[in-house]
Design an enzyme around this catalytic site. Sequence first.
Site, PDB file in Angstrom:
ATOM      1  CG  HIS A  17      41.616   9.701  27.732  1.00  0.00           C
ATOM      2  ND1 HIS A  17      41.613   9.502  26.383  1.00  0.00           N
ATOM      3  CD2 HIS A  17      42.160  10.895  27.832  1.00  0.00           C
ATOM      4  CE1 HIS A  17      42.220  10.411  25.855  1.00  0.00           C
ATOM      5  NE2 HIS A  17      42.728  11.392  26.671  1.00  0.00           N
ATOM      6  CE  LYS A  41      39.030  24.735   8.916  1.00  0.00           C
ATOM      7  NZ  LYS A  41      39.115  25.356   7.321  1.00  0.00           N
ATOM      8  NE  ARG A  90      50.416  11.794  27.475  1.00  0.00           N
ATOM      9  CZ  ARG A  90      49.708  12.433  26.855  1.00  0.00           C
ATOM     10  NH1 ARG A  90      48.223  12.284  26.714  1.00  0.00           N
ATOM     11  NH2 ARG A  90      49.971  13.785  26.024  1.00  0.00           N
ATOM     12  CB  SER A 128      44.072  10.564  21.208  1.00  0.00           C
ATOM     13  OG  SER A 128      43.285  10.460  22.442  1.00  0.00           O
TER      14      SER A 128
END
Length: 161
Positions: A17, A41, A90, A128
């Site tokens: 990033h 969540k 990507r 991530s």
Amino acid sequence: MTRALYPGTFDPITNGHVDLIHRASRLFDEIVIAVAASKRKGSFFTLAERTRLVRESVKDVDNARVVSFKGLLADEFATHKVDVVIRGLRAVSDFEYELMMALMNRKLNKRFETAFLMPSEQYVYLHSSLVREVVALGGDVSHLVPPPVLAAFRAKRRANG
């Protein structure tokens, strides 16, 4: 003056990033990095933590500013009066999802434009969720994330025993 918006959940922000932000900062007069509330969540870092980590990780990018948001990306686009949204691709597998998102956002805001940037080669695999998994399994991510993120992971590990 060209202004770009780079949205993401950044849970956490990675070196991929940061690389994309640095490269985009050379293409646009201003880049607004918009940290989105997690749609699911159980994000590893809270919205406030993610926003702080992004801010600390790109503090050397003079024409970047960091905001957080909880609503629609099309609305955030209008709020900041940007010209384009930046998205990283990507692999081919990213393209279908990003195309659908770009077209939906254009339906919501006819001014909405998306620019796709490819990552630097060394970050093509970086995601991530993979970073979070490596951390959960006790692996070293020091080469994958900026120093503030590494420190935040270590602090959470100490806090959780």
